[in-house]
Design an enzyme around this catalytic site. Sequence first.
Site, PDB file in Angstrom:
ATOM      1  N   SER A  14     -17.843  41.722   6.590  1.00  0.00           N
ATOM      2  CA  SER A  14     -18.697  41.241   5.237  1.00  0.00           C
ATOM      3  C   SER A  14     -19.134  41.917   4.521  1.00  0.00           C
ATOM      4  O   SER A  14     -19.808  43.216   4.283  1.00  0.00           O
ATOM      5  CB  SER A  14     -19.865  40.703   5.987  1.00  0.00           C
ATOM      6  OG  SER A  14     -20.721  39.732   5.079  1.00  0.00           O
ATOM      7  N   THR A  61     -22.921  32.529   7.592  1.00  0.00           N
ATOM      8  CA  THR A  61     -21.315  32.533   7.386  1.00  0.00           C
ATOM      9  C   THR A  61     -20.605  31.801   8.489  1.00  0.00           C
ATOM     10  O   THR A  61     -21.380  31.739   9.928  1.00  0.00           O
ATOM     11  CB  THR A  61     -20.731  33.661   6.690  1.00  0.00           C
ATOM     12  OG1 THR A  61     -19.146  33.796   6.372  1.00  0.00           O
ATOM     13  CG2 THR A  61     -20.962  34.887   8.053  1.00  0.00           C
ATOM     14  N   LYS A  65     -22.343  27.280   9.266  1.00  0.00           N
ATOM     15  CA  LYS A  65     -22.636  26.988   8.990  1.00  0.00           C
ATOM     16  C   LYS A  65     -24.218  25.472   8.744  1.00  0.00           C
ATOM     17  O   LYS A  65     -24.429  25.306   8.763  1.00  0.00           O
ATOM     18  CB  LYS A  65     -21.907  26.873   7.592  1.00  0.00           C
ATOM     19  CG  LYS A  65     -21.942  27.860   6.094  1.00  0.00           C
ATOM     20  CD  LYS A  65     -20.740  28.335   5.311  1.00  0.00           C
ATOM     21  CE  LYS A  65     -20.607  29.132   5.087  1.00  0.00           C
ATOM     22  NZ  LYS A  65     -19.805  29.323   3.284  1.00  0.00           N
ATOM     23  N   GLY A 127     -11.945  19.826   4.037  1.00  0.00           N
ATOM     24  CA  GLY A 127     -12.486  20.381   5.492  1.00  0.00           C
ATOM     25  C   GLY A 127     -14.060  20.855   4.639  1.00  0.00           C
ATOM     26  O   GLY A 127     -14.160  20.710   4.309  1.00  0.00           O
ATOM     27  N   GLY A 128     -14.711  22.544   5.541  1.00  0.00           N
ATOM     28  CA  GLY A 128     -15.782  22.468   5.501  1.00  0.00           C
ATOM     29  C   GLY A 128     -15.379  23.101   3.601  1.00  0.00           C
ATOM     30  O   GLY A 128     -16.982  23.476   3.504  1.00  0.00           O
ATOM     31  N   ASN A 149      -5.239  16.494   0.947  1.00  0.00           N
ATOM     32  CA  ASN A 149      -5.529  17.109   2.094  1.00  0.00           C
ATOM     33  C   ASN A 149      -4.334  16.200   3.259  1.00  0.00           C
ATOM     34  O   ASN A 149      -3.152  15.566   2.754  1.00  0.00           O
ATOM     35  CB  ASN A 149      -6.533  16.171   2.936  1.00  0.00           C
ATOM     36  CG  ASN A 149      -7.163  17.426   4.288  1.00  0.00           C
ATOM     37  OD1 ASN A 149      -6.890  18.224   3.861  1.00  0.00           O
ATOM     38  ND2 ASN A 149      -7.856  16.911   5.528  1.00  0.00           N
ATOM     39  N   VAL A 152      -4.726  12.712   5.952  1.00  0.00           N
ATOM     40  CA  VAL A 152      -4.755  11.898   4.575  1.00  0.00           C
ATOM     41  C   VAL A 152      -6.600  11.536   5.125  1.00  0.00           C
ATOM     42  O   VAL A 152      -7.827  11.087   3.781  1.00  0.00           O
ATOM     43  CB  VAL A 152      -4.343  11.097   4.683  1.00  0.00           C
ATOM     44  CG1 VAL A 152      -4.276  10.314   3.130  1.00  0.00           C
ATOM     45  CG2 VAL A 152      -2.535  11.762   4.479  1.00  0.00           C
ATOM     46  N   TYR A 219      -9.786  34.954  -0.838  1.00  0.00           N
ATOM     47  CA  TYR A 219      -9.368  36.191  -2.382  1.00  0.00           C
ATOM     48  C   TYR A 219      -8.856  37.193  -0.720  1.00  0.00           C
ATOM     49  O   TYR A 219      -8.643  37.448   0.396  1.00  0.00           O
ATOM     50  CB  TYR A 219     -10.996  37.078  -2.445  1.00  0.00           C
ATOM     51  CG  TYR A 219     -11.836  37.220  -2.340  1.00  0.00           C
ATOM     52  CD1 TYR A 219     -13.054  36.099  -1.198  1.00  0.00           C
ATOM     53  CD2 TYR A 219     -11.967  38.301  -0.733  1.00  0.00           C
ATOM     54  CE1 TYR A 219     -13.972  36.754  -0.276  1.00  0.00           C
ATOM     55  CE2 TYR A 219     -12.916  38.557  -0.447  1.00  0.00           C
ATOM     56  CZ  TYR A 219     -13.950  38.215   0.086  1.00  0.00           C
ATOM     57  OH  TYR A 219     -14.180  38.360   0.979  1.00  0.00           O
TER      58      TYR A 219
END
Length: 276
Positions: A14, A61, A65, A127-128, A149, A152, A219
């Site tokens: 993290s 995280t 969550k 999703g989340g 997505n 669907v 990222y």
Amino acid sequence: MDRYYVLGNPIAHSRSPRIHSAFAAALGQELSYEARLVPLEGFAREIELLKQEGFRGCNVTVPFKEQAFRAADRLSDRASLAGAVNTLSYDGGILSGDNTDGEGLARDLACLGVPLEGRSVLLLGAGGAARGIVASLLQGHPRRLHIANRTVSRAGALADLARSSPMAGSCDVSSSGFEEAEGDFDLIINATSASLSGEIPPFPGSLLHEGVFAYDLMYAPEDTPFVARARSLGAGAADGLGMLVEQAAESFRIWRGVRPDTADLKDRLRQEMRRG
Ligand code: ATR
């Protein structure tokens, strides 16, 4: 000293302690911010321990969550729509839950000079991660939000949720599978976890061209596959490192009442990440 944490599993990599320590140092604030590895079955117990200890707040995280959402005594509107909490604050015996991911994205887009107002947005994934940013996208008043997505029905369910939210306004919200996504989009956001397996969601390549901006929530030190594809087709592109810093800044603001500057830290983190 006020104590803050980031809770997750895994947590060793993290960047949140690095980011929050930099904010605190820049603003001359004394606080501690540490990463804590929480056993997969141990989230509720960890929160009870932290309450006893008198902690002031934590980031949450993967994979906690949704559990943080359930643990909160109070929820912000954006956390309610996200169904997930990444920021808990503890004050006066009350645990308040918020979600700063969407605000982080909206602020990073603003820094990048990418407007939402009146624009047409394609959101890849349901999703989340996608659910976490829908409220903030709608608050930017786009003209159209299309959610595509692999599964669907999940895209349809998230579109229904978006449409029925108080933030929807006059935004035209629709959904489909990836291949069926069509229109003239200004902004394409990749909120799938496809990059983790080196893949790109199979939406029509013709949607990416000069004048379009592509944003990947993921990222990496090098361009993600999505960012690389977008650039090769002449589109503007960015990965989610800026969003990471901006969501942290919003958590810091909630806890400390002051918003840190983010521009320098984004540059420094990018350089650190490239150096490995
Ligand atoms: P997160 O919290 O990261 O959003 P998630 O809730 O498991 O994790 O959602 C992952 C998202 O990435 C989903 O939209 C998923 O599609 P499905 O709903 O069909 O599962 C999408 N996804 C994962 N791997 C993918 C891949 N290889 N190609 C395209 N989409 C992918």
